[in-house]
Design an enzyme around this catalytic site. Structure first.
Site, PDB file in Angstrom:
ATOM      1  N   GLN A 203       0.847  -1.189   0.000  1.00 64.97           N
ATOM      2  CA  GLN A 203       0.000   0.000   0.000  1.00 64.97           C
ATOM      3  C   GLN A 203       0.887   1.244   0.000  1.00 64.97           C
ATOM      4  O   GLN A 203       1.527   1.541   1.032  1.00 64.97           O
ATOM      5  CB  GLN A 203      -0.921   0.026   1.225  1.00 64.97           C
ATOM      6  CG  GLN A 203      -2.104  -0.919   1.135  1.00 64.97           C
ATOM      7  CD  GLN A 203      -1.845  -2.243   1.784  1.00 64.97           C
ATOM      8  OE1 GLN A 203      -0.823  -2.442   2.427  1.00 64.97           O
ATOM      9  NE2 GLN A 203      -2.766  -3.177   1.642  1.00 64.97           N
TER      10      GLN A 203
ATOM     11  N   ASP B  92       5.231  -1.803   4.206  1.00 61.68           N
ATOM     12  CA  ASP B  92       5.789  -3.082   4.642  1.00 61.68           C
ATOM     13  C   ASP B  92       4.797  -4.234   4.535  1.00 61.68           C
ATOM     14  O   ASP B  92       4.836  -5.171   5.330  1.00 61.68           O
ATOM     15  CB  ASP B  92       6.339  -2.986   6.084  1.00 61.68           C
ATOM     16  CG  ASP B  92       7.488  -1.995   6.194  1.00 61.68           C
ATOM     17  OD1 ASP B  92       8.118  -1.718   5.167  1.00 61.68           O
ATOM     18  OD2 ASP B  92       7.738  -1.500   7.302  1.00 61.68           O
ATOM     19  N   HIS B  93       3.906  -4.159   3.569  1.00 62.78           N
ATOM     20  CA  HIS B  93       2.968  -5.248   3.305  1.00 62.78           C
ATOM     21  C   HIS B  93       3.285  -5.793   1.908  1.00 62.78           C
ATOM     22  O   HIS B  93       2.787  -5.291   0.909  1.00 62.78           O
ATOM     23  CB  HIS B  93       1.519  -4.753   3.368  1.00 62.78           C
ATOM     24  CG  HIS B  93       1.186  -4.054   4.649  1.00 62.78           C
ATOM     25  ND1 HIS B  93       0.352  -2.967   4.722  1.00 62.78           N
ATOM     26  CD2 HIS B  93       1.620  -4.283   5.922  1.00 62.78           C
ATOM     27  CE1 HIS B  93       0.266  -2.563   5.983  1.00 62.78           C
ATOM     28  NE2 HIS B  93       1.033  -3.344   6.727  1.00 62.78           N
ATOM     29  N   ILE B  94       4.134  -6.822   1.853  1.00 61.07           N
ATOM     30  CA  ILE B  94       4.671  -7.308   0.585  1.00 61.07           C
ATOM     31  C   ILE B  94       3.699  -8.325  -0.001  1.00 61.07           C
ATOM     32  O   ILE B  94       3.404  -9.344   0.626  1.00 61.07           O
ATOM     33  CB  ILE B  94       6.048  -7.962   0.791  1.00 61.07           C
ATOM     34  CG1 ILE B  94       6.949  -7.027   1.607  1.00 61.07           C
ATOM     35  CG2 ILE B  94       6.687  -8.301  -0.550  1.00 61.07           C
ATOM     36  CD1 ILE B  94       8.186  -7.710   2.159  1.00 61.07           C
TER      37      ILE B  94
END
Lengths: 178, 547
Positions: free
Chosen positions: B327, B480-482
């Site tokens: 995001q 940090d949302h891979i």
């Protein structure tokens, strides 16, 4: 909470006692209050000189063990640090300032002022900045956390019992005493 | 000396996905062996690392986790450190500076613990709005797995359906614990947001609320969920590792998987790994699970290219490493005249989610808004000292800057875009393995959202809070949302895994987690990754039971 007036009186008393202690060896015996709280400011103990100067620069209760670490870190990273402390100490004895607000404007020498600001910064931030690395002195003992500790958590320390906090916002004016 | 161990299930990675699958396989009576690239470190070591950081580094969440030479991860303390592992290119390279750590327990060490489910509409973007892709299944299929994941991880949340997310859906089970109370900052944000039509909801979060759960203590408001919860009140995979070992699972740390070996029947036969002495070992098994996060998993598949798999393992579709998502985030640092007082309770405990849904998604991205609830005393203290203050003026300024400032963030839903691609860099790591190279462009869908929708709304929210100064980040940042690099779909032509996260190309290879997510939504990805892990675990156990 102690009133500002009370704190000021204590500061002045400590200052006078400290000056007296430095002036004559005989006065050590008369200044047991200071000696018990922070160690006698002996002519041969650099940490006592550092604490004496720190108590003028930082108007709060100061932990001598933290001061010992700050002094040690400054001695590592600052050339001739004890002489710089001696200069500040002599100036304090000479000008007898009632508090830091009165003392700092008397520092016309930029080097002396820088030394004073570094000492203040170390007590508040818990770090002494070196040329190649930073020396972390303390964490929860850093005074910047105590300024807001009535509301804000010191990160990684428990705020309260489980779910024991609430949404009450307090006034900025309710400065904690520390 | 090289070794060759064997197990029913081989799992690469010890984060939340690997741990959930390991426990389920062990509970079903199968043997499990886990490989972890990094070291296994105790909680108190990480807490001490954090407390010994100089204050200017305490907001670098990776700083308490120094990487081992053989298992590098992104570090952000300096520019040169930041460029030393991930090889990032493209117009929004900075928005892919992903903050995962290669330690036993993975990124759960420093995740926020927030568990927003995706909505039914989030899974049908193509059908509803003509953008992105549709998932391989509907929300109704995923819902029971969400519920199981919430109970496996210990997610607390509101009991009032009006405060639950997604709205207008049925939950098969209530949250195992009630909500965590708001501190003054989050309550004020909630009250103010409501005046401009934004609903700040109490976040479902994998944090024990008021009671112990799963052998972990209740949250005591240590306000340090990242970089590390000092008391393990927040779920992290590290707490699952001793339980996995007690059930008979084997965990090998400092084992860097570098090749997946296939046989002539297109089955996976072995995983090869290096130890810190650069000695190669292999492990063999019946089922293989790559769960080493959305960057390391596609990297490992691409590293495994050979004559049999010329584009890499599981990559007949050429989709491995494509569709990389996160995001894209913008932040607003605001200053107010009245105290807000963040820093009471967890570092994140609420979000505005109703801004993520709507017909506007035909044209631009939905987004989640929230306020960081971390104590700002470190920032306030350093900023006040920087001003050269002393005495009472210093104390007053520290208190003002700590209480009367805040960081608002907006996180935009990404689309799966094939040009956002992970490939192998010609730059090598300490072991001589190619580093991941990632091209990243947030895309016009997100850019239009920022221009037409989210930035104006961010300013409106800040002004409603009483902001006298608003500084918005000049470029998109990472959340940090891979996600996306081993994308799920029903068609093997344009996707990597099926609805159970099984590789289309290899029926004994599972690639669960963020990489499998078909779209990203606006919320934090972990609970969806966990739900997919449990769904994959059902399939794995079923497959093992039926030979």
């Amino acid at each position: 909470m102690r009133s500002p007036c009370t704190k000021l009186k204590i500061n002045r008393r400590r200052l006078l006692l400290g000056m007296s202690a430095l002036a004559t060896a005989a006065s050590f015996a008369q200044s047991r209050g200071l000696a018990e709280s922070s160690g006698p400011p002996s002519l041969t103990d650099p940490v006592s000189h550092f604490m004496f100067v720190s108590r003028v620069l930082v108007p709060h209760e100061l932990d001598r063990s933290v001061g010992h670490r700050i002094h040690g870190a400054f001695s590592d990273v600052e050339e001739d640090f004890d002489n710089k402390i001696k200069e500040l100490q002599d100036l304090i004895i000479k000008t007898s300032p009632v508090d830091v607000e009165h003392f700092m404007p008397t520092l016309t020498d930029i080097k002396q002022k820088n030394t004073a600001m570094k000492i203040i910064s170390a007590w508040y931030s818990g770090v002494v900045n070196g040329k190649s690395k930073d020396h972390t002195i303390g964490f929860e003992s850093s005074l910047m956390y105590k300024v807001t500790n009535d509301v804000m958590t010191i990160p990684s320390y428990a705020k309260s019992a489980p779910n024991g906090w609430n949404s009450t916002a307090v006034s900025l004016l309710n400065m904690p005493s520390f | 000396m090289p070794s060759n161990l064997s197990s029913d299930v081989i799992i690469v990675g010890t984060g939340v996905v690997g741990c959930l699958i390991a426990e389920q396989a062990l509970d079903a009576g199968f043997s499990v062996l886990m490989l972890e690239a990094g070291p296994r470190v105790s909680r108190d070591t990480i807490v001490e690392n954090y407390r010994n950081l100089p204050p200017r580094l305490r907001n670098h969440w990776n700083a308490p986790y120094p990487p081992k030479p053989w298992a590098p991860h992104l570090e952000t303390r300096t520019e040169s450190e930041g460029a030393s592992y991930l090889d990032l290119i493209g117009p929004n390279a900075k928005a892919y500076e992903q903050g995962y750590v290669r330690y036993a327990g993975g990124a759960t060490w420093h995740w926020a613990g927030i568990c927003w489910r995706m909505t039914p509409d989030d899974l049908r973007l193509k059908s509803l709005y003509g953008v992105g892709r549709d998932w391989a299944f509907s929300y109704d299929v995923l819902e029971p797995y969400y519920a199981r994941a919430e109970h496996a991880m210990g997610v607390c949340g509101p009991r009032d359906p009006a405060l639950q997310w997604p709205p207008n859906t049925t939950r098969s089970r209530p949250y195992p614990m009630g909500p965590i109370p708001f501190g003054p900052g989050e309550q004020r944000l909630t009250d103010v947001a409501a005046t401009i039509g934004m609903q700040n909801l109490p976040a479902p979060q994998a944090r024990n609320s008021g009671v112990s759960f799963d052998g972990r203590p209740p949250c005591c408001g240590n306000n340090n969920c990242f970089p590390v919860c000092p008391i393990a009140a927040k779920y992290d995979a590290a707490t699952a590792l001793p339980r996995i070992e007690a059930k008979g699972g084997k965990i090998i740390t400092n084992a860097v998987a570098y090749r997946v070996e296939t046989n002539s029947q297109k089955k996976i036969e072995a995983i090869h790994y290096f130890d810190p002495n650069k000695t190669s070992h292999s492990v063999s098994g019946k089922i293989f699970v790559l769960a080493c996060n959305g960057i390391e998993t596609p990297k490992l598949l691409l590293l495994s290219a050979n004559e049999k798999n010329p584009h890499g393992v599981a990559n007949s579709s050429d989709q491995v490493g494509r569709n990389m998502m996160d995001q894209p985030k913008l932040v607003a640092d605001v200053e107010m005249t009245e105290p807000l007082w963040t820093g009471v309770g967890p570092v994140q405990s609420s979000s505005i989610m109703n801004t993520s849904q709507g017909d506007f998604r035909r044209d631009y991205a939905g987004a989640m808004f929230r306020m960081e609830n971390m104590a700002r005393s470190t920032l306030g203290g350093l900023a006040a000292l920087e001003k050269g203050l002393y005495g009472k003026a210093l104390d007053q300024e520290i208190r003002r800057l700590s209480a009367c400032t805040a960081r608002l963030t907006v996180e935009h839903e990404p689309l799966p875009l094939s040009f956002n691609r992970l490939t192998l860099s010609d730059k090598k790591d300490w072991l001589g393995l190619s580093r991941p190279r990632i091209y990243y462009d947030v895309g016009d869908y997100v850019r239009r959202s920022a221009t037409q929708y989210t930035v104006p709304l961010l300013k409106k929210l800040a002004i409603a809070l009483g902001a006298t100064d608003i500084k918005i980040s000049p470029e998109f940042l990472h959340s940090d949302h891979i996600m996306g690099g081993t994308i799920m779909g029903n068609d093997p032509v344009d996707s990597v895994v099926d609805a159970d996260c099984r590789a289309h190309d290899h029926d004994n290879l599972f690639l669960p987690g963020g990489g499998a997510m078909t779209t990203g939504g606006s919320g934090n990805s972990t609970i969806t990754m966990a739900a997919l892990a449990i769904k994959a675990a059902d399939a794995i156990v079923g497959q093992l039971n039926h030979g």
